[in-house]
Design a protein around this motif. Structure first.
Motif, mmCIF file in Angstrom:
data_model
loop_
_atom_site.group_PDB
_atom_site.id
_atom_site.type_symbol
_atom_site.label_atom_id
_atom_site.label_comp_id
_atom_site.label_asym_id
_atom_site.label_seq_id
_atom_site.Cartn_x
_atom_site.Cartn_y
_atom_site.Cartn_z
ATOM 1 N N SER A 414 0.834 -1.202 0.000
ATOM 2 C CA SER A 414 0.000 0.000 0.000
ATOM 3 C C SER A 414 0.869 1.253 0.000
ATOM 4 C CB SER A 414 -0.908 0.007 1.230
ATOM 5 O OG SER A 414 -1.968 -0.908 1.078
ATOM 6 N N PRO A 415 0.279 2.422 -0.320
ATOM 7 C CA PRO A 415 1.037 3.672 -0.300
ATOM 8 C C PRO A 415 1.772 3.873 1.021
ATOM 9 C CG PRO A 415 -1.099 4.024 -1.310
ATOM 10 C CD PRO A 415 -1.105 2.611 -0.785
ATOM 11 N N TRP A 416 2.912 4.523 0.941
ATOM 12 C CA TRP A 416 3.770 4.720 2.107
ATOM 13 C C TRP A 416 3.067 5.544 3.182
ATOM 14 C CZ3 TRP A 416 8.467 2.395 2.628
ATOM 15 C CH2 TRP A 416 9.094 1.908 1.487
ATOM 16 N N LEU A 417 3.327 5.184 4.428
ATOM 17 C CA LEU A 417 2.933 5.969 5.598
ATOM 18 C C LEU A 417 4.183 6.673 6.122
ATOM 19 C CD1 LEU A 417 0.874 3.168 7.373
ATOM 20 C CD2 LEU A 417 -0.065 5.060 6.038
ATOM 21 N N LEU A 418 4.013 7.859 6.680
ATOM 22 C CA LEU A 418 5.133 8.655 7.195
ATOM 23 C C LEU A 418 4.846 9.059 8.632
ATOM 24 C CD1 LEU A 418 7.783 10.359 6.716
ATOM 25 C CD2 LEU A 418 6.253 12.237 6.014
ATOM 26 N N TYR A 419 5.830 8.835 9.511
ATOM 27 C CA TYR A 419 5.675 9.181 10.923
ATOM 28 C C TYR A 419 6.879 10.007 11.405
ATOM 29 C CZ TYR A 419 2.296 5.354 10.709
ATOM 30 O OH TYR A 419 1.255 4.536 10.356
ATOM 31 N N HIS A 420 6.587 10.986 12.225
ATOM 32 C CA HIS A 420 7.632 11.770 12.887
ATOM 33 C C HIS A 420 7.877 11.107 14.239
ATOM 34 C CE1 HIS A 420 10.039 14.927 14.483
ATOM 35 N NE2 HIS A 420 9.712 15.828 13.571
ATOM 36 N N VAL A 421 8.801 10.129 14.274
ATOM 37 C CA VAL A 421 8.933 9.284 15.454
ATOM 38 C C VAL A 421 9.546 10.023 16.638
ATOM 39 C CG1 VAL A 421 8.947 7.100 14.221
ATOM 40 C CG2 VAL A 421 11.101 8.349 14.521
ATOM 41 N N ALA A 422 10.213 11.149 16.404
ATOM 42 C CA ALA A 422 10.725 11.919 17.537
ATOM 43 C C ALA A 422 9.586 12.535 18.346
ATOM 44 C CB ALA A 422 11.675 13.010 17.054
ATOM 45 N N LEU A 423 8.511 12.918 17.661
ATOM 46 C CA LEU A 423 7.345 13.504 18.330
ATOM 47 C C LEU A 423 6.219 12.505 18.531
ATOM 48 C CD1 LEU A 423 7.160 16.908 16.397
ATOM 49 C CD2 LEU A 423 8.307 16.417 18.570
ATOM 50 N N ASP A 424 6.224 11.437 17.725
ATOM 51 C CA ASP A 424 5.133 10.466 17.707
ATOM 52 C C ASP A 424 5.729 9.049 17.663
ATOM 53 O OD1 ASP A 424 2.676 9.156 17.318
ATOM 54 O OD2 ASP A 424 2.678 9.536 15.151
ATOM 55 N N PRO A 425 6.403 8.630 18.735
ATOM 56 C CA PRO A 425 7.128 7.353 18.689
ATOM 57 C C PRO A 425 6.235 6.121 18.574
ATOM 58 C CG PRO A 425 7.215 8.312 20.882
ATOM 59 C CD PRO A 425 6.628 9.352 19.997
ATOM 60 N N ALA A 426 4.953 6.237 18.915
ATOM 61 C CA ALA A 426 4.041 5.100 18.759
ATOM 62 C C ALA A 426 3.447 5.029 17.360
ATOM 63 C CB ALA A 426 2.918 5.160 19.794
ATOM 64 N N GLU A 427 3.822 5.962 16.504
ATOM 65 C CA GLU A 427 3.407 5.967 15.101
ATOM 66 C C GLU A 427 1.882 6.002 14.980
ATOM 67 O OE1 GLU A 427 5.518 2.543 13.535
ATOM 68 O OE2 GLU A 427 7.280 3.159 14.679
ATOM 69 N N ALA A 428 1.296 6.988 15.620
ATOM 70 C CA ALA A 428 -0.157 7.112 15.652
ATOM 71 C C ALA A 428 -0.711 7.998 14.549
ATOM 72 C CB ALA A 428 -0.597 7.664 17.013
ATOM 73 N N THR A 429 0.100 8.929 14.001
ATOM 74 C CA THR A 429 -0.401 9.915 13.049
ATOM 75 C C THR A 429 0.415 9.883 11.766
ATOM 76 O OG1 THR A 429 -1.080 11.370 14.871
ATOM 77 C CG2 THR A 429 -0.924 12.350 12.671
ATOM 78 N N ASP A 430 -0.236 9.524 10.663
ATOM 79 C CA ASP A 430 0.406 9.480 9.359
ATOM 80 C C ASP A 430 0.517 10.895 8.790
ATOM 81 O OD1 ASP A 430 1.290 8.855 6.779
ATOM 82 O OD2 ASP A 430 -0.758 8.460 6.066
#
Length: 597
Positions: A414-430
């Motif tokens: 599927s299309p790539w998901l992108l996460y800002h893991v420094a601010l969102d380490p649980a990868e909750a917001t694409d």
């Protein structure tokens, strides 16, 4: 327990209390791939089935260590070809923990001997610990250092454990995976494992809502997870036995003990008609857990084994009083990967990675030694391992990359998901739609690595699909030959109440000779009464088509999870019949929206 779980693990908790816990430790999305990295210091596709690697046991043996292994190999060849001087265990991916019988009907072997039947009363976790202790005793008695790889089958399926270990747990799971995931998240926060940056992710529609299940199904599900808990409970007891043995032999102070899992939490499911009869204390059974429990295991991340989210995040405990300078119970949040263990072991043994192996070209090490972290936690969280690349070639490709403060994932092509893991380490917001330039930068880097640094299988370099499919599309593709997409999409949320059911194939459909075989739609709350079915024959309008569109469904209820089943042989695609879609091992689920006033 020391990572927030509700299973009794006093031995592992004590090891963490005296040692270190790592909360940003990564593995690969499948057990065999992680074991390759552990043995070689390379990603799986860098190593190319050990053709470009020197196994760690060979280097440790050259350094004067006795090298020994007890348990699961699941790698190319034989452990003794990889430098282990002693071996007791099995070569395949899983076994019946009561009989030792694996996929290919092989049983347990010792050294290079042929597989032999196990004795009465044998249980894998106990037996592998007994053997490991005996192997270690031989090294101690000979006055030699030892390198011991104890690779338990537990808690891999089938989920086998003694009855007394299992029956203490069903009551702990009757509140269901949703509430228990919230409870785990709260405990992880209280323990200091998670900070305010973490947000608990919500599952998509592939996870059935606990409150939609029938009472009888909730009870069965609690018992299924109890089997897993009992297996982990028994595993912990054996870790305790092993640590006590090292202490009694007066070598614990100077032994580096590393405890990890080889992938994130998994599910198995199986055939729903057999769930209640799969008793974990009976040989020959095959107990497994649902993906709802897989989500619980991977709190707070999404998805499961095989994914680059929860599938690659696992606990790691390190214990060595003579080496670790930190106060007992210290939690370190440095980003690490399983490949970092190889260079750490080499450094501790006073060895170096060779330039070549008898003229054979070797891949450069992917991992970096973490030894400095055992005494100095002041280095930045990405100082040891910043960038981590993943690819997993399944029915549909799974891809991922974390680099600096960012991470990308592609699920089922599927299309790539992108996460800002420094601010969102649980990868909750694409953030893919909001940060297209950052996404393009990381995608380009992923392809650069795949093209130049690994021996890439054909699917690795293909572009991702344009349409998004949730987790589970690969389960449908295991069932339906040449399946491209389904609609509603796997795990789709907020589906309209008035829908069509659609399947698109890369081949043509043939319904001749398929009488009385059906595709059926059910509501999760009533898995016995279909609300719609289709039984085409060779005279139907779908005969010879590549895209099947069923537009005669009733209006669906809002805020409800639905699933489809399909009899084997309902359709043939280019002459190949489909297998069973059963909402167990193979499912297609989606959820309708809340509706409007």
């Amino acid at each position: 327990g020391c990572f927030g779980g509700e299973i009794d693990t006093p031995a592992l908790d004590a090891l963490a209390t005296d040692g270190l816990r790592f909360t940003n430790f990564h593995v690969n999305p499948m057990c065999a791939f992680t074991r390759t990295s552990l043995m070689t210091g390379h990603t799986h596709y860098q190593s190319d089935n050990y053709r470009r690697s020197v196994p760690i046991a060979k280097i440790m043996a050259n350094a004067g260590y006795q090298t020994m292994m007890s348990g699961k190999w699941h790698q190319p060849g034989h452990p003794m070809d990889a430098g282990f001087e002693q071996f007791y265990g099995f070569l395949e991916g899983q076994i019946d923990s009561w009989t030792g019988v694996g996929y290919g009907h092989e049983t347990i072997r010792e050294g290079r001997s042929d597989p032999q039947p196990v004795p009465d009363g044998w249980y894998s976790t106990d037996a592998f610990t007994d053997t490991a202790m005996s192997q270690i005793d031989g090294a101690i008695d000979a006055g030699q250092p030892f390198f011991s790889y104890v690779a338990y089958n537990a808690p891999h399926t089938p989920l086998h454990a003694p009855r007394e270990n299992v029956e203490k747990y069903p009551s702990r799971y009757r509140d269901g995976w949703t509430e228990l995931r919230k409870a785990r998240f709260a405990r992880m926060q209280k323990l200091g494992l998670l900070d305010e940056r973490y947000h608990l992710t919500d599952p998509q529609a592939e996870v059935r809502r606990w409150d939609e299940l029938r009472d009888v199904d909730r009870e069965i599900e609690a018992e299924r997870m109890a089997a897993y808990a009992g297996m982990v409970d028994r595993l912990d007891q054996n870790v305790g036995r092993l640590i006590s043995h090292l202490r009694a032999r007066k070598v614990l102070e100077n032994t580096l003990v590393v405890f990890i899992s080889d992938n994130g939490g998994d599910y198995g499911n199986g055939d729903p008609d057999t769930y209640a009869s799969q008793k974990p204390w009976q040989p020959g059974t095959h107990p497994m857990v649902s993906n709802g429990w897989g989500m619980l295991k991977n709190t707070p991340w999404n998805w499961y084994k095989h994914s680059m989210a929860g599938g690659v995040r696992v606990p790691m405990i390190v214990h060595c009083p003579s080496l670790v300078a930190h106060r007992g119970g210290t939690i370190l949040k440095h980003r690490l990967h399983v490949t970092d263990l190889y260079p750490t072991f080499i450094e501790l043994a006073g060895e170096h990675y060779p330039d070549d192996d008898h003229g054979r070209s070797l891949a450069p090490l992917y991992g970096r030694s973490m030894k400095t972290l055992f005494s100095d936690a002041s280095r930045s969280e990405t100082a040891i391992h910043d960038e981590i690349f993943w690819f997993f070639d399944t029915t549909t490709n799974q891809r991922g990359l974390v680099s600096g403060q960012w991470k990308i994932i592609s699920i089922n092509d599927s299309p790539w998901l992108l996460y800002h893991v420094a601010l969102d380490p649980a990868e909750a917001t694409d953030l893919a739609a909001k940060q297209p330039e950052k996404l393009a930068e990381l995608v380009n880097r992923w392809h650069e690595f795949a093209k130049h640094e690994i021996v890439a299988p054909p699917g690795a370099l293909q572009p991702v699909a344009k349409d998004r499919q949730g987790w589970g599309l690969h389960r449908c593709r295991m069932v339906f030959p040449k399946l491209l997409t389904v609609s509603p999409a796997e795990a789709a949320m907020d589906v309209e109440s008035n829908i069509n059911i659609e399947l698109e194939f890369a081949g043509t459909a043939d319904f001749s000779g398929t009488a009385h075989k059906q595709l059926q739609l059910y509501c999760v709350s009533d898995p016995t009464t279909p609300i719609w079915h289709s039984d085409p024959d060779e005279h139907s309008s779908w005969q010879g088509k590549r895209r099947l569109v069923f537009d005669d469904l009733p209006a669906l209820q809002p805020d409800t999870t639905y699933f489809l089943t399909c009899d084997p042989g309902w359709v043939k695609i280019d002459g190949q019949p489909n297998g069973p879609l059963n909402d167990g091992a193979y499912w297609w689920r989606f959820r309708t929206g809340a509706g409007r006033d």
